[in-house]
Design a protein around this motif. Structure first.
Motif, PDB file in Angstrom:
ATOM      1  N   GLU A  27      31.515  45.517  34.164  1.00 24.03           N
ATOM      2  CA  GLU A  27      32.084  46.555  35.024  1.00 24.03           C
ATOM      3  C   GLU A  27      33.597  46.654  34.865  1.00 24.03           C
ATOM      4  O   GLU A  27      34.164  47.761  34.870  1.00 24.03           O
ATOM      5  CB  GLU A  27      31.720  46.281  36.490  1.00 24.03           C
ATOM      6  N   GLU A  28      34.263  45.508  34.698  1.00 25.54           N
ATOM      7  CA  GLU A  28      35.714  45.545  34.529  1.00 25.54           C
ATOM      8  C   GLU A  28      36.093  46.230  33.223  1.00 25.54           C
ATOM      9  O   GLU A  28      37.042  47.021  33.170  1.00 25.54           O
ATOM     10  CB  GLU A  28      36.272  44.121  34.554  1.00 25.54           C
TER      11      GLU A  28
ATOM     12  N   ARG B 159      26.819  54.490  34.285  1.00 26.41           N
ATOM     13  CA  ARG B 159      28.223  54.522  33.878  1.00 26.41           C
ATOM     14  C   ARG B 159      28.561  55.849  33.193  1.00 26.41           C
ATOM     15  O   ARG B 159      29.646  56.398  33.391  1.00 26.41           O
ATOM     16  CB  ARG B 159      28.525  53.332  32.961  1.00 26.41           C
TER      17      ARG B 159
ATOM     18  N   SER C 148      35.628  49.904  33.656  1.00 28.51           N
ATOM     19  CA  SER C 148      36.662  50.520  34.491  1.00 28.51           C
ATOM     20  C   SER C 148      37.872  50.927  33.655  1.00 28.51           C
ATOM     21  O   SER C 148      38.580  51.883  33.998  1.00 28.51           O
ATOM     22  CB  SER C 148      37.078  49.565  35.611  1.00 28.51           C
TER      23      SER C 148
ATOM     24  N   LEU D 248      37.210  54.314  32.383  1.00 30.39           N
ATOM     25  CA  LEU D 248      37.457  55.282  33.451  1.00 30.39           C
ATOM     26  C   LEU D 248      38.948  55.553  33.594  1.00 30.39           C
ATOM     27  O   LEU D 248      39.382  56.712  33.672  1.00 30.39           O
ATOM     28  CB  LEU D 248      36.896  54.762  34.776  1.00 30.39           C
ATOM     29  N   ASP D 249      39.742  54.475  33.602  1.00 28.40           N
ATOM     30  CA  ASP D 249      41.192  54.629  33.771  1.00 28.40           C
ATOM     31  C   ASP D 249      41.825  55.388  32.605  1.00 28.40           C
ATOM     32  O   ASP D 249      42.843  56.064  32.766  1.00 28.40           O
ATOM     33  CB  ASP D 249      41.855  53.256  33.894  1.00 28.40           C
TER      34      ASP D 249
END
Length: 423
Positions: free
Chosen positions: A309-310, A354, A313, A316-317
């Motif tokens: 998940e990290e 995701r 992310s 996403l960023d």
């Protein structure tokens, strides 16, 4: 089945679109009538599945039709398609582009019945050259696609495409310029340069010209072309001439689609990509400094093996950090024979979730981009169906009829999250 023309059904990239136009011309010039040619994509397992599904549907809807299957999926998995009852012939990516082959097929009418007779697919790795396939216009398109490069010498761990396209090879610069000039003289308003790994252009040619040199040559020698656009790029390979063209050449459209794939450095290494997260962010900032109106699209894979998940992310960023507007999001799809298929997988439902989150973020970024254009007057190339495209590749809908193929200033009165709405 008989008919006045060859029907093309095309999946996948802009390179396939360009090649389908050539295939159709070659097949019809050879005298074929009533053929259905399915030009497949193999970028994901889902793309191959969709091709098979389409072939079955075409067979049901066109009883007795001769269906020819070609493209990357056919090149990689010819026997899969040859075993389908609906399929009369399977042609490789090299074979589909040969006019003599289509002529020989028409003379002999040698469509296979047995599975072994259906396959005409040579080793794509033996192909060493590519050529510009001269076309005077593109049927059903207001823009034209010109293939300048084919194949790929890189081996990203998730990608099967090099086995469908072969080694990287470039079309000679003079041939490309002549093709673009011919299209412009026949009224084409926008030309899109296409390839599998476009930023590798020229490394195999005498003198090793770069993609930027090709772009500047086209714009210099074809002054009558209003718009030149580039398809997907690998940012780490963008050369100084291309940077200069982006900065100075207003006829080079301010829209770059980047092959980013992930925002996490460890995942990028496991993908065997050649750029880092910082490289991607720095490139977008540099291009925006050179061309403030530039718009970025990107390919991103969700749920690559070992992605937690990290790590996700960071992808996403990346949307905000790079200022991405047009996202192509793919949940990871393992392709047999690739190194990534042997890595510890992310559960399919996690990858799908995701991908959904990435698409939601992409939708929000697109809506913000469109909202910022409301009230502006933008140059739009009109297309069939009362729609058009801005220089930054945003779609424009016209509330009233408009003829296709016009380059015109358009006042933007609103947006609906997907489209700009012309006044």
């Amino acid at each position: 089945m008989t008919g006045p023309a060859v029907r093309m059904v095309t999946f996948g990239c802009r390179l396939n679109v360009a090649e389908s136009e050539t295939v159709k011309r070659h097949a019809e010039a050879a005298g074929h009538r009533g053929l259905i040619v399915v030009n497949t994509c193999a970028v994901t397992a889902e793309a191959t599945r969709q091709a098979r599904q389409s072939i079955r549907r075409l067979g049901r809807e066109n009883p007795g039709a001769r269906i020819v299957v070609t493209g990357c999926a056919a090149q990689i998995e010819p026997e899969t398609f040859a075993r389908m009852d609906e399929v009369a012939l399977v042609l490789g990516n090299h074979e589909k582009m040969q006019p003599d082959g289509w002529a020989k097929l028409a003379r002999s009418n040698s469509f296979g019945v047995e599975t072994s007779e259906k396959v005409h697919v040579a080793d794509i790795m033996d192909v060493r050259e590519t050529a510009v396939h001269m076309l005077d216009a593109f049927e059903n398109h207001t823009r034209a696609f010109v293939q300048v490069q084919n194949g790929c010498d890189h081996r990203c761990t998730f990608c099967i495409i090099p086995f469908g396209r072969g080694r990287s090879r470039s079309a000679p610069m003079g041939e490309v310029v002549r093709q673009v000039r011919q299209l412009a003289e026949n009224g084409t308003k926008e030309v899109v340069l296409t390839g599998v790994d476009m930023t590798s252009y020229g490394k195999d040619l005498p003198g090793a010209p770069t993609l930027g040199m090709l772009v500047r040559a086209i714009l210099s020698h074809v002054p009558g072309l209003p718009r030149l656009r580039l398809s997907s790029l690998d940012a780490v390979e963008v050369d100084d001439d291309l940077r200069a063209a982006i900065a100075c050449e207003q006829r080079l459209m301010p829209h770059l689609h980047l092959s980013l794939q992930s925002g996490d450095d460890l995942i990028l290494k496991r993908m065997k990509r050649r750029h880092s997260r910082a490289d991607a962010i720095r490139f977008c900032a540099e291009m925006r400094a050179l061309r403030p109106d530039i718009v970025f699209g990107a390919d991103i894979i969700a749920g690559f093996p070992t992605e937690d998940e990290e790590m996700f992310s960071r992808s996403l960023d990346l949307v905000a950090e790079c200022g991405l507007t047009h996202l192509h999001v793919f949940p990871f799809s393992a392709r047999q024979g690739t190194p990534a298929a042997r890595m510890p997988p992310v559960p399919a439902e996690v990858a799908s979730e995701r991908a959904r989150r990435l698409r939601t973020m992409g939708d929000a970024a697109l809506k913000a981009h469109l909202a910022g254009r409301v009230g502006q007057t933008l140059q739009v190339l009109t297309e069939r169906g009362d729609v058009g495209r801005t220089e930054g590749f945003a779609q424009v809908a016209f509330p009233q009829g408009v003829a296709a193929g016009q380059l015109m200033p358009v006042r933007i009165g609103g947006e609906d999250g997907k489209w700009l709405i012309a006044v």
